[in-house]
Design a protein around this motif. Structure first.
Motif, short mmCIF file in Angstrom:
data_model
loop_
_atom_site.label_atom_id
_atom_site.label_comp_id
_atom_site.label_asym_id
_atom_site.label_seq_id
_atom_site.Cartn_x
_atom_site.Cartn_y
_atom_site.Cartn_z
N LEU A 1 -6.75 -7.91 -6.26
CA LEU A 1 -7.14 -7.29 -4.99
C LEU A 1 -7.34 -8.35 -3.91
CD1 LEU A 1 -7.78 -4.87 -3.24
CD2 LEU A 1 -10.13 -4.91 -4.16
N GLU A 2 -7.94 -9.48 -4.27
CA GLU A 2 -8.09 -10.56 -3.28
C GLU A 2 -6.74 -11.02 -2.77
OE1 GLU A 2 -11.97 -12.93 -3.05
OE2 GLU A 2 -11.12 -13.36 -5.04
N ALA A 3 -5.76 -11.13 -3.65
CA ALA A 3 -4.41 -11.52 -3.22
C ALA A 3 -3.82 -10.47 -2.27
CB ALA A 3 -3.49 -11.71 -4.43
N LYS A 4 -4.04 -9.20 -2.57
CA LYS A 4 -3.54 -8.13 -1.68
C LYS A 4 -4.25 -8.17 -0.33
CE LYS A 4 -0.75 -6.33 -4.73
NZ LYS A 4 0.70 -6.54 -4.63
N LEU A 5 -5.55 -8.48 -0.34
CA LEU A 5 -6.30 -8.58 0.92
C LEU A 5 -5.81 -9.75 1.76
CD1 LEU A 5 -9.87 -7.80 -0.44
CD2 LEU A 5 -8.55 -6.38 1.17
N GLU A 6 -5.37 -10.84 1.11
CA GLU A 6 -4.80 -11.97 1.85
C GLU A 6 -3.48 -11.58 2.49
OE1 GLU A 6 -4.56 -15.46 -0.62
OE2 GLU A 6 -6.71 -15.42 -1.02
N THR A 7 -2.69 -10.79 1.76
CA THR A 7 -1.40 -10.33 2.27
C THR A 7 -1.57 -9.30 3.39
OG1 THR A 7 -0.44 -10.67 0.08
CG2 THR A 7 0.82 -9.30 1.60
N HIS A 8 -2.61 -8.47 3.28
CA HIS A 8 -2.87 -7.40 4.25
C HIS A 8 -4.30 -7.53 4.78
CE1 HIS A 8 0.80 -5.61 2.70
NE2 HIS A 8 0.30 -5.67 1.48
N PRO A 9 -4.57 -8.59 5.56
CA PRO A 9 -5.94 -8.79 6.04
C PRO A 9 -6.40 -7.65 6.95
CG PRO A 9 -4.43 -10.34 7.10
CD PRO A 9 -3.64 -9.59 6.05
N GLY A 10 -7.64 -7.22 6.73
CA GLY A 10 -8.21 -6.17 7.55
C GLY A 10 -7.66 -4.78 7.26
N GLN A 11 -6.86 -4.65 6.20
CA GLN A 11 -6.25 -3.37 5.85
C GLN A 11 -6.62 -3.01 4.41
OE1 GLN A 11 -2.04 -2.93 7.11
NE2 GLN A 11 -2.25 -5.07 7.73
N LEU A 12 -7.89 -2.64 4.20
CA LEU A 12 -8.37 -2.36 2.85
C LEU A 12 -7.56 -1.27 2.15
CD1 LEU A 12 -10.42 -2.87 0.60
CD2 LEU A 12 -11.88 -1.16 1.68
N THR A 13 -7.30 -0.19 2.84
CA THR A 13 -6.56 0.91 2.21
C THR A 13 -5.18 0.46 1.77
OG1 THR A 13 -7.80 2.54 3.52
CG2 THR A 13 -5.73 3.27 2.51
N ARG A 14 -4.49 -0.24 2.63
CA ARG A 14 -3.14 -0.71 2.28
C ARG A 14 -3.19 -1.67 1.09
NH1 ARG A 14 1.64 -3.27 5.54
NH2 ARG A 14 3.16 -3.26 3.85
N ALA A 15 -4.14 -2.60 1.10
CA ALA A 15 -4.28 -3.54 -0.02
C ALA A 15 -4.56 -2.79 -1.32
CB ALA A 15 -5.40 -4.55 0.28
N CYS A 16 -5.40 -1.76 -1.25
CA CYS A 16 -5.73 -1.00 -2.46
C CYS A 16 -4.56 -0.17 -2.96
CB CYS A 16 -6.95 -0.12 -2.20
SG CYS A 16 -8.48 -1.05 -2.06
N VAL A 17 -3.80 0.42 -2.04
CA VAL A 17 -2.61 1.18 -2.44
C VAL A 17 -1.60 0.25 -3.12
CG1 VAL A 17 -0.59 2.44 -1.56
CG2 VAL A 17 -2.90 3.04 -0.76
N GLU A 18 -1.42 -0.94 -2.55
CA GLU A 18 -0.50 -1.90 -3.17
C GLU A 18 -0.99 -2.32 -4.56
OE1 GLU A 18 2.53 -2.73 -2.05
OE2 GLU A 18 2.17 -1.35 -0.39
N LEU A 19 -2.30 -2.54 -4.71
CA LEU A 19 -2.85 -2.87 -6.02
C LEU A 19 -2.65 -1.71 -6.99
CD1 LEU A 19 -4.46 -4.64 -7.99
CD2 LEU A 19 -6.54 -3.59 -7.07
N ALA A 20 -2.91 -0.49 -6.54
CA ALA A 20 -2.75 0.68 -7.41
C ALA A 20 -1.31 0.84 -7.87
CB ALA A 20 -3.23 1.94 -6.70
N LYS A 21 -0.35 0.57 -6.98
CA LYS A 21 1.07 0.63 -7.37
C LYS A 21 1.34 -0.37 -8.49
CE LYS A 21 3.02 1.64 -2.83
NZ LYS A 21 3.89 1.07 -1.79
N ASP A 22 0.88 -1.60 -8.30
CA ASP A 22 1.08 -2.63 -9.33
C ASP A 22 0.39 -2.24 -10.62
OD1 ASP A 22 2.42 -4.06 -7.40
OD2 ASP A 22 0.86 -5.59 -7.16
#
Length: 185
Positions: free
Chosen positions: A71-92
């Motif tokens: 999740l931290e890696a996704k937050l770095e890729t999508h800063p300030g976009q918690l929902t997007r980072a979480c959706v990307e993590l959920a996909k993975d």
């Protein structure tokens, strides 16, 4: 539990309470193996990213740490976009062979959003700003719902009272809490 069943790690209660301009995530510290308490002060709630996201986990500890890192890696890729980072993590989490085996759930929150993440690919936003996971999660969530509309109770007070109630009825939950807060009172 039959003699063929492996002894299972149990326990955790995580609650998130959002009220006004604040969000609180609280977690207990108990880790149990079967009927035995292994640790009473585990830290299941922590800040992620630049400290602007709080996450709490229920489930296998190593699995949760893996998910925190992802999740931290996704937050770095999508800063300030918690929902997007979480959706990307959920996909993975849902599609990756290794991640698919992870047994954990997470509550994550930032200044505006609270989400529950599961290994089934769920990214759920509670309608009322309250979320609970883990063995005592339903107890804590019920208590928080009852307390939420009482005037004068801030989110941290609600979370602490809800966790106390959960610890009184769930043998896998204790009162050694880690509480993290975002926002102004």
């Amino acid at each position: 539990m039959s003699e063929n069943d492996p002894i299972k790690w149990r326990g955790t209660t995580i609650i998130s309470v959002r009220k006004g301009n604040q969000v609180v995530v609280a977690g207990d510290g108990q880790v149990s193996l079967g009927p035995t308490v292994i640790k009473t002060s585990a830290r299941k709630v922590r800040r992620l990213g630049r400290g602007d996201v709080i996450a709490g986990f229920a489930g296998a500890t190593a699995d949760a740490f893996t998910l925190f890192e992802r999740l931290e890696a996704k937050l770095e890729t999508h800063p300030g976009q918690l929902t997007r980072a979480c959706v990307e993590l959920a996909k993975d989490w849902r599609t990756d062979r290794y991640l698919r085996r992870l047994e954990a759930m997470m509550i994550v929150a930032d200044a505006t959003t609270t989400l529950i993440l599961t290994g089934n690919g769920d990214v759920l936003e509670p309608e009322d700003g309250l979320a609970g996971i883990g063995s005592g999660g339903h107890f804590a969530l019920s208590a928080a719902k009852a307390l939420h509309d009482i005037d004068g109770l801030d989110p941290e007070t609600i979370a602490r009272k809800a966790m106390k109630i959960a610890a009184e009825v769930c043998v896998y939950t204790n009162e050694n809490l880690v509480v993290e807060t975002l926002g102004d009172a």
